[in-house]
Scaffold this active site. Structure first.
Site, PDB file in Angstrom:
ATOM      1  N   HIS A   1      59.577  36.663  62.123  1.00 52.06           N
ATOM      2  CA  HIS A   1      61.292  37.155  62.831  1.00 52.06           C
ATOM      3  C   HIS A   1      61.452  37.780  63.697  1.00 52.06           C
ATOM      4  O   HIS A   1      62.220  38.388  64.477  1.00 52.06           O
ATOM      5  CB  HIS A   1      60.400  38.913  61.906  1.00 52.06           C
ATOM      6  CG  HIS A   1      60.209  38.675  60.059  1.00 52.06           C
ATOM      7  ND1 HIS A   1      61.397  38.442  59.383  1.00 52.06           N
ATOM      8  CD2 HIS A   1      59.272  38.561  59.354  1.00 52.06           C
ATOM      9  CE1 HIS A   1      61.150  38.373  58.260  1.00 52.06           C
ATOM     10  NE2 HIS A   1      59.200  38.392  58.480  1.00 52.06           N
TER      11      HIS A   1
ATOM     12  N   ASP B   1      57.432  31.278  53.621  1.00 52.75           N
ATOM     13  CA  ASP B   1      56.888  33.410  53.086  1.00 52.75           C
ATOM     14  C   ASP B   1      58.073  33.627  52.584  1.00 52.75           C
ATOM     15  O   ASP B   1      58.768  33.392  52.487  1.00 52.75           O
ATOM     16  CB  ASP B   1      57.262  33.583  55.076  1.00 52.75           C
ATOM     17  CG  ASP B   1      56.723  34.938  55.058  1.00 52.75           C
ATOM     18  OD1 ASP B   1      55.666  34.797  55.817  1.00 52.75           O
ATOM     19  OD2 ASP B   1      57.672  35.868  55.226  1.00 52.75           O
TER      20      ASP B   1
ATOM     21  N   HIS C   1      59.677  36.222  52.976  1.00 53.69           N
ATOM     22  CA  HIS C   1      60.923  36.934  53.880  1.00 53.69           C
ATOM     23  C   HIS C   1      61.244  35.890  54.766  1.00 53.69           C
ATOM     24  O   HIS C   1      61.225  34.903  55.618  1.00 53.69           O
ATOM     25  CB  HIS C   1      60.323  38.306  54.546  1.00 53.69           C
ATOM     26  CG  HIS C   1      59.153  39.187  54.660  1.00 53.69           C
ATOM     27  ND1 HIS C   1      58.013  38.954  54.646  1.00 53.69           N
ATOM     28  CD2 HIS C   1      59.533  40.179  53.766  1.00 53.69           C
ATOM     29  CE1 HIS C   1      56.927  39.856  53.756  1.00 53.69           C
ATOM     30  NE2 HIS C   1      58.460  40.664  53.219  1.00 53.69           N
TER      31      HIS C   1
ATOM     32  N   ASP D   1      52.367  35.131  51.319  1.00 55.45           N
ATOM     33  CA  ASP D   1      53.360  36.454  51.022  1.00 55.45           C
ATOM     34  C   ASP D   1      53.812  36.746  50.205  1.00 55.45           C
ATOM     35  O   ASP D   1      54.527  37.592  49.060  1.00 55.45           O
ATOM     36  CB  ASP D   1      53.424  37.985  51.537  1.00 55.45           C
ATOM     37  CG  ASP D   1      54.617  36.844  52.451  1.00 55.45           C
ATOM     38  OD1 ASP D   1      55.115  36.104  53.058  1.00 55.45           O
ATOM     39  OD2 ASP D   1      54.813  37.586  53.270  1.00 55.45           O
TER      40      ASP D   1
HETATM   41  N1  Q9C Z   1      55.584  49.118  53.867  1.00 56.22           N
HETATM   42  C1  Q9C Z   1      55.817  38.615  57.643  1.00 56.22           C
HETATM   43  O1  Q9C Z   1      55.244  38.563  56.808  1.00 56.22           O
HETATM   44  N2  Q9C Z   1      57.875  45.450  56.571  1.00 56.22           N
HETATM   45  N3  Q9C Z   1      56.675  40.122  58.300  1.00 56.22           N
HETATM   46  C2  Q9C Z   1      57.689  45.627  54.777  1.00 56.22           C
HETATM   47  C3  Q9C Z   1      56.116  47.264  53.679  1.00 56.22           C
HETATM   48  C4  Q9C Z   1      58.064  44.308  56.892  1.00 56.22           C
HETATM   49  C5  Q9C Z   1      56.943  40.611  56.895  1.00 56.22           C
HETATM   50  C6  Q9C Z   1      57.066  47.106  55.185  1.00 56.22           C
HETATM   51  C7  Q9C Z   1      57.134  43.240  56.279  1.00 56.22           C
HETATM   52  C8  Q9C Z   1      57.048  42.367  57.503  1.00 56.22           C
HETATM   53  C9  Q9C Z   1      55.629  37.905  59.013  1.00 56.22           C
HETATM   54 ZN    ZN Z   2      56.500  37.673  54.856  1.00 51.14          ZN
END
Ligand code: Q9C
Ligand code: ZN
Length: 355
Positions: free
Chosen positions: A169, A205, A207, A294
């Site tokens: 990110h 991933d 995301h 994830d």
């Molecule tokens: N409470 C990666 O997997 N926030 N980043 C989500 C959850 C951001 C994920 C809120 C998620 C970022 C590297």
């Molecule tokens: Zn992620």
């Protein structure tokens, strides 16, 4: 495969992240990586190494991807945070004001000196705690990515940069999504600089890898492909849509395959085949895989339903591409299952590469 692990990763240990008006415990925890190491001890996949990268080489590599101003900001961030208020030493730094540059008359050229403002300038969310050891950990992680790239340049079939915080990110001058330095982009750029003419990045991933996409968006030498939760409903919300195909010289060299929340392995695998069809036409000499776990059904912050054994199949399929392949460790927050899932994917790769 050679595995470069970040022995300083635990220096970055966020306590809390802002989530919808509340402070909640951090998801991106040191124990994530420890679970992968524990599983690798049970199922060894190759030599476990510490990266040997000197400071000057590392700094030069970081500057190929991130701006000097951003690196300076990160390096001095903790000191500046504590200088705001000595009690800050007990709390992680999170931004709470942003300049919203594109829509309003905020001065993007303003000589922003207050640290609260600088945090907002270099972050795109309030969920990514910056801690006393963030720079130390992230920088050592970048060294892992570089060492892994060197391993491929020396003729290795596969390498794994086992590090956290994750990276995909993080953009040229911003952090967010638990990421500070873009390890996958650093590896891809190092492969380019080491003589690979064309490098592909396939982000698996949950995301969208917004940082990596942005870094290479106007370039034809690095093809970026990403399978992820549809940003219409999933983080990072503002990038990762199917109509983002690259710009300028990079037109046609980005492909996003967003899938609805709830998607399972069948839909995911179909999307993977579409990505691989695009990859075949590109003629890559090396492949970088930002490896997030994830997509797992048990992930607490994500919405796909992949099972542990699916990661074995993914690894096998990636091996059949036949390219020198570099994995970076990205997301995956079902901590107890994370080691098994990560090693499944890598073991699947080793099995597929050997057959
Ligand atoms: N409470 C990666 O997997 N926030 N980043 C989500 C959850 C951001 C994920 C809120 C998620 C970022 C590297
Ligand atoms: Zn992620």
């Amino acid at each position: 495969m050679k595995i470069f692990h970040n022995s300083l990763h635990a220096a970055h240990a966020g306590r809390q992240e802002m989530f919808r008006g509340r402070m909640v415990p951090s998801h991106e925890l040191p124990e994530r990586l420890e679970h992968v190491l524990a599983e690798l001890a049970r199922r060894p996949l190759g030599e476990l190494l510490e990266p040997a990268v000197d400071d000057a080489t590392l700094q030069a590599a970081l500057l190929r991807v991130h701006s000097g101003a951003y690196l300076e900001f990160l390096q001095g961030a903790w000191q500046a945070w504590v200088a705001l208020d000595p009690d800050n030493a007990q709390r992680d730094a999170l931004p709470s004001v942003w300049p919203l540059g594109h829509r309003h008359a905020f001065r993007m050229d303003a000589p922003t000196r207050h640290f609260a403002a600088r945090l907002g300038q270099h972050a795109f969310d309030a969920g990514t705690p910056l801690t006393a050891g963030t720079w130390t950990a992230a920088r050592a992680g970048a060294a892992c990515a570089l060492a892994a790239a060197r391993e491929l340049l020396a003729g290795g079939r596969a390498a794994f940069a086992l590090t956290r915080p994750p990276g995909h990110h993080a953009g040229p001058d911003y952090f967010g999504g638990y990421c500070f330095l873009n390890n996958a982009a650093l590896a891809a750029q190092a492969l380019r600089d080491g003589g690979c003419e064309r490098v592909a990045v396939l982000d698996v991933d949950y995301h969208h890898g917004n940082g990596t996409q942005t870094l290479f968006y106007e370039r034809a030498d690095v093809l970026t492909l990403s399978l992820h939760g549809d940003p219409a409903t999933e983080y990072p919300y503002f990038l990762g849509f199917a109509d983002e195909r690259g710009a300028g010289a990079g037109q046609g060299f980005n492909l996003n395959l967003p899938l609805p929340r709830g998607s399972g392995f069948e839909a995911w695998s179909e999307a993977l085949e579409r990505a691989l069809a695009e990859l075949r036409g590109f003629g890559a000499q090396a492949l970088v895989v930002p490896m997030g776990l994830d997509t797992f059904v048990g992930d607490p912050i994500s919405g796909f339903t992949l099972r542990g054994e699916d990661f074995l199949r993914i690894g096998e399929r990636l091996a059949r591409i036949g390219l020198p392949t570099l994995f970076t460790f990205e997301g995956g927050y079902a901590v107890a299952e994370l080691g098994v899932n990560a090693v499944n994917l890598l073991q699947g790769f080793e099995a597929g590469a050997g057959s």
